[in-house]
Design an enzyme around this catalytic site. Sequence first.
Site, PDB file in Angstrom:
ATOM      1  N   LYS A   1      -4.452   5.702   5.228  1.00 64.17           N
ATOM      2  CA  LYS A   1      -5.413   6.465   4.419  1.00 64.17           C
ATOM      3  C   LYS A   1      -6.728   6.650   5.166  1.00 64.17           C
ATOM      4  O   LYS A   1      -7.624   7.330   4.709  1.00 64.17           O
ATOM      5  CB  LYS A   1      -5.666   5.746   3.096  1.00 64.17           C
ATOM      6  CG  LYS A   1      -4.411   5.663   2.241  1.00 64.17           C
ATOM      7  CD  LYS A   1      -4.633   4.987   0.920  1.00 64.17           C
ATOM      8  CE  LYS A   1      -3.298   4.933   0.184  1.00 64.17           C
ATOM      9  NZ  LYS A   1      -3.379   4.240  -1.092  1.00 64.17           N
TER      10      LYS A   1
ATOM     11  N   CYS B   1       0.848   5.418  -9.091  1.00 67.02           N
ATOM     12  CA  CYS B   1       1.121   3.979  -8.969  1.00 67.02           C
ATOM     13  C   CYS B   1       0.200   3.172  -9.877  1.00 67.02           C
ATOM     14  O   CYS B   1      -0.257   2.087  -9.515  1.00 67.02           O
ATOM     15  CB  CYS B   1       0.986   3.496  -7.520  1.00 67.02           C
ATOM     16  SG  CYS B   1       2.187   4.212  -6.411  1.00 67.02           S
TER      17      CYS B   1
ATOM     18  N   HIS C   1      -3.923  -0.493  -8.931  1.00 66.22           N
ATOM     19  CA  HIS C   1      -2.703   0.087  -8.351  1.00 66.22           C
ATOM     20  C   HIS C   1      -1.566  -0.924  -8.546  1.00 66.22           C
ATOM     21  O   HIS C   1      -1.816  -2.133  -8.563  1.00 66.22           O
ATOM     22  CB  HIS C   1      -2.988   0.295  -6.860  1.00 66.22           C
ATOM     23  CG  HIS C   1      -1.948   1.040  -6.089  1.00 66.22           C
ATOM     24  ND1 HIS C   1      -0.761   0.472  -5.695  1.00 66.22           N
ATOM     25  CD2 HIS C   1      -1.931   2.306  -5.607  1.00 66.22           C
ATOM     26  CE1 HIS C   1      -0.065   1.366  -4.999  1.00 66.22           C
ATOM     27  NE2 HIS C   1      -0.747   2.485  -4.931  1.00 66.22           N
TER      28      HIS C   1
HETATM   29  C1  LIG Z   1      -2.722   3.323  -1.534  1.00 69.95           C
HETATM   30  C2  LIG Z   1      -3.250   2.208  -2.322  1.00 69.95           C
HETATM   31  C3  LIG Z   1      -2.600   0.971  -2.342  1.00 69.95           C
HETATM   32  C4  LIG Z   1      -1.304   0.711  -1.611  1.00 69.95           C
HETATM   33  O1  LIG Z   1      -1.423   0.985  -0.249  1.00 69.95           O
HETATM   34  P1  LIG Z   1      -0.118   1.051   0.682  1.00 69.95           P
HETATM   35  O2  LIG Z   1      -0.611   1.751   1.895  1.00 69.95           O
HETATM   36  O3  LIG Z   1       0.914   1.830  -0.056  1.00 69.95           O
HETATM   37  O4  LIG Z   1       0.276  -0.353   0.957  1.00 69.95           O
HETATM   38  C5  LIG Z   1      -3.165  -0.038  -3.079  1.00 69.95           C
HETATM   39  N1  LIG Z   1      -4.303   0.162  -3.754  1.00 69.95           N
HETATM   40  C6  LIG Z   1      -4.972   1.330  -3.748  1.00 69.95           C
HETATM   41  C7  LIG Z   1      -6.253   1.466  -4.512  1.00 69.95           C
HETATM   42  C8  LIG Z   1      -4.459   2.395  -3.034  1.00 69.95           C
HETATM   43  O5  LIG Z   1      -5.104   3.567  -3.035  1.00 69.95           O
END
Ligand SMILES: *Cc1c(COP(=O)(O)O)cnc(C)c1O
Length: 416
Positions: free
Chosen positions: A236, A374, A133
């Site tokens: 998440k 991302c 990411h």
């Molecule tokens: C969502 C995600 C991130 C970033 O998380 P944030 O909540 O936006 O800080 C980083 N790595 C992975 C694998 C992700 O799914």
Amino acid sequence: MTHIARLPTVAHFDPYAVRAQFPCLHQEVNGHPLVFLDSAASAQKPQAVLDALMHAYAHNYANVHRGVYSLSDRATQQFEAVREKVRAFIHAASEKEIIFTRGATEGINLVAHSYGMTHLKEGDEILITAIEHHANIVPWQEVAKRTGAELRVAPILDSGALDEDAFFAMLSERTKMVAITHMSNALGTILPVERIIRAVHKMGAVVLVDACQSAVHDVLDVQQMDCDFLVFSGHKLYAPNGTGVLYGKYNLLESMPPYQMGGEMITNVTFEKSDFQAPPLRFEAGTPVIAEVIAFGAALDYLSTFDRHAIARHEVQLAEAARDVLHSMQGFRMMGEAPHRGAIVSFTHAHAHANDIGFVLDKCGIAVRTGHHCAQPLMARLGVPATARASFAMYNIAEDVEAFARGLHKVQKMFG
Ligand SMILES: *Cc1c(COP(=O)(O)O)cnc(C)c1O
């Protein structure tokens, strides 16, 4: 948070009962019942978490730490109790190894700045993988730029699996920092983190694990994994926005300078100099998100009422059913078919842009994410500008996959 403690322990996993506890799922979108397949970007919140958030603001709200009055003391106790819940959730050795952050991004930046900027120098190498990411790429680019260390990227195979031979061949005594995702948010690929960590430690380097997806879809044990750092986001994991965790081995955290300066992270300040707290408070400058962290604890309590392996099995079953649907239909192409993968399904269509797929599905009430997730360098590696991605959570049901299949047929009809 007595209303959490009253939740019964559920022996058999019942996604319909779970679904009933997530208010946001119960609505119509464009004349269809909402089918939410974008939990990998952010998950919905159960009533227990919403209640805990409201309850914290309505009854137990004051700034934490240092308050001499009862209300602040109560807020502090509830806030700090979550540190212990997080410790148990990832099986850390001590709650002093748990730092609250605003999310995974802040956790990675913290390690990159505090550890990376002070320990890395010219000639050193930082190793990441091609499925990271942006949050696990850009901070390391910056560290490389400022320290003179080199950022190296381990390739993936066409399946979306890590090219393990190449990865292990890239390890050397120059490797000082390895930052890897546990599970790809874009493809669902799961990396063999324990094997990687053992090999990296033989080289004397440290490992940061981005556990944003695996914290949801797997059961984490940082001591067994033996990672040096691990990050994830609360949002998440069915918890409020603005919550997140950085785990670090205590001896490493103790050796690291603060990332941000301000209140809460000091023991004594004069205009000439300041003394810093020990970890974890050293890394928690300023007023934290208090009620949100307390509600984060409620999300962990909520999850602890389930057999989390059963949740993971359920999610993967749905994702594999969705993969079967895509395989059975012409025009669609699966992106990411690593043998070891989780409940994330990424795909493209021969004649429809990912956004077109997303728009058609939205007309059917189905929420999927479209774009680069991302992970632009990964998209470049796969040779596509974007994919559509369906991700599955504990509250998804077989009917969601059926609706997804109907939606895909619409896409196929429109774009051939
Ligand atoms: C969502 C995600 C991130 C970033 O998380 P944030 O909540 O936006 O800080 C980083 N790595 C992975 C694998 C992700 O799914």
